[in-house]
Design an enzyme around this catalytic site. Sequence first.
Site, PDB file in Angstrom:
ATOM      1  N   HIS A  27       0.871  -1.374   0.003  1.00  0.00           N
ATOM      2  CA  HIS A  27       0.265  -0.071  -0.326  1.00  0.00           C
ATOM      3  C   HIS A  27       0.859   1.330  -0.408  1.00  0.00           C
ATOM      4  CE1 HIS A  27      -0.175   0.752   4.394  1.00  0.00           C
ATOM      5  NE2 HIS A  27       1.002   0.583   4.370  1.00  0.00           N
ATOM      6  N   CYS A  37       5.604   6.368   3.769  1.00  0.00           N
ATOM      7  CA  CYS A  37       4.841   5.592   3.836  1.00  0.00           C
ATOM      8  C   CYS A  37       3.782   6.496   2.377  1.00  0.00           C
ATOM      9  CB  CYS A  37       3.459   5.867   5.258  1.00  0.00           C
ATOM     10  SG  CYS A  37       4.467   4.638   6.777  1.00  0.00           S
ATOM     11  N   HIS A  41       4.729   0.060  -0.295  1.00  0.00           N
ATOM     12  CA  HIS A  41       5.744  -0.525   0.367  1.00  0.00           C
ATOM     13  C   HIS A  41       4.878  -1.845   0.561  1.00  0.00           C
ATOM     14  CE1 HIS A  41       3.909   2.417   3.180  1.00  0.00           C
ATOM     15  NE2 HIS A  41       3.764   1.207   3.847  1.00  0.00           N
ATOM     16  N   HIS A  43       3.735  -5.137   3.636  1.00  0.00           N
ATOM     17  CA  HIS A  43       3.874  -5.832   5.015  1.00  0.00           C
ATOM     18  C   HIS A  43       2.813  -7.152   5.029  1.00  0.00           C
ATOM     19  CE1 HIS A  43       4.195  -1.001   6.804  1.00  0.00           C
ATOM     20  NE2 HIS A  43       3.738  -1.478   5.919  1.00  0.00           N
ATOM     21  N   HIS A  78      -0.741 -10.656  -1.254  1.00  0.00           N
ATOM     22  CA  HIS A  78      -0.688 -10.355  -3.004  1.00  0.00           C
ATOM     23  C   HIS A  78      -1.036  -9.718  -3.996  1.00  0.00           C
ATOM     24  CE1 HIS A  78       1.595 -13.907  -0.774  1.00  0.00           C
ATOM     25  NE2 HIS A  78       3.190 -13.276  -2.082  1.00  0.00           N
ATOM     26  N   GLU A 125       0.424  -4.094  11.801  1.00  0.00           N
ATOM     27  CA  GLU A 125       1.402  -3.699  10.320  1.00  0.00           C
ATOM     28  C   GLU A 125       3.096  -4.799  11.003  1.00  0.00           C
ATOM     29  OE1 GLU A 125       0.403  -0.245   8.261  1.00  0.00           O
ATOM     30  OE2 GLU A 125       1.952   0.408   8.615  1.00  0.00           O
TER      31      GLU A 125
END
Length: 141
Positions: A27, A37, A41, A43, A78, A125
């Site tokens: 996201h 952010c 990137h 997670h 994904h 997260e």
Amino acid sequence: MMQQFYPSPLHSYRFELNKDMNFSAAHFIPSEEAGKCQAVHGHTYFVNVTIGGNELDSIGFLIDFKIIKDVVHKKYDHSVLNDHPEFKDKFPTTELLAEQIWNSIQEVLDTRSNRPQCLQVIVRETPTSYVVYRPRQEELA
């Protein structure tokens, strides 16, 4: 996954089910206030879902664990969260992701004859940061 214990919501249901799962997604938060952010990137999100209810279904489940996992995993694993329609007009923050997971799960629960309720969704997260989402009482049937 290391076993985690999370805050439990107060309730008076006879049964409480908790499901842990994880998925990988990317996201970005397109705002200068988001700092690093802003860039795309990823997670590995860890999710805990708490479901409560008083009645079991015909085979003795509040709800099958697999159904809960499928609702979340098939939708988000994904993927780029920004591409999902529920984030069309808002940023896919962890807070809003937890709320959207609750919405998706409660939609499925509303179709069940035993009427279980999603009491909370926790989205981790990073190893040190997580969000707890609980619906308002009036949102619970």
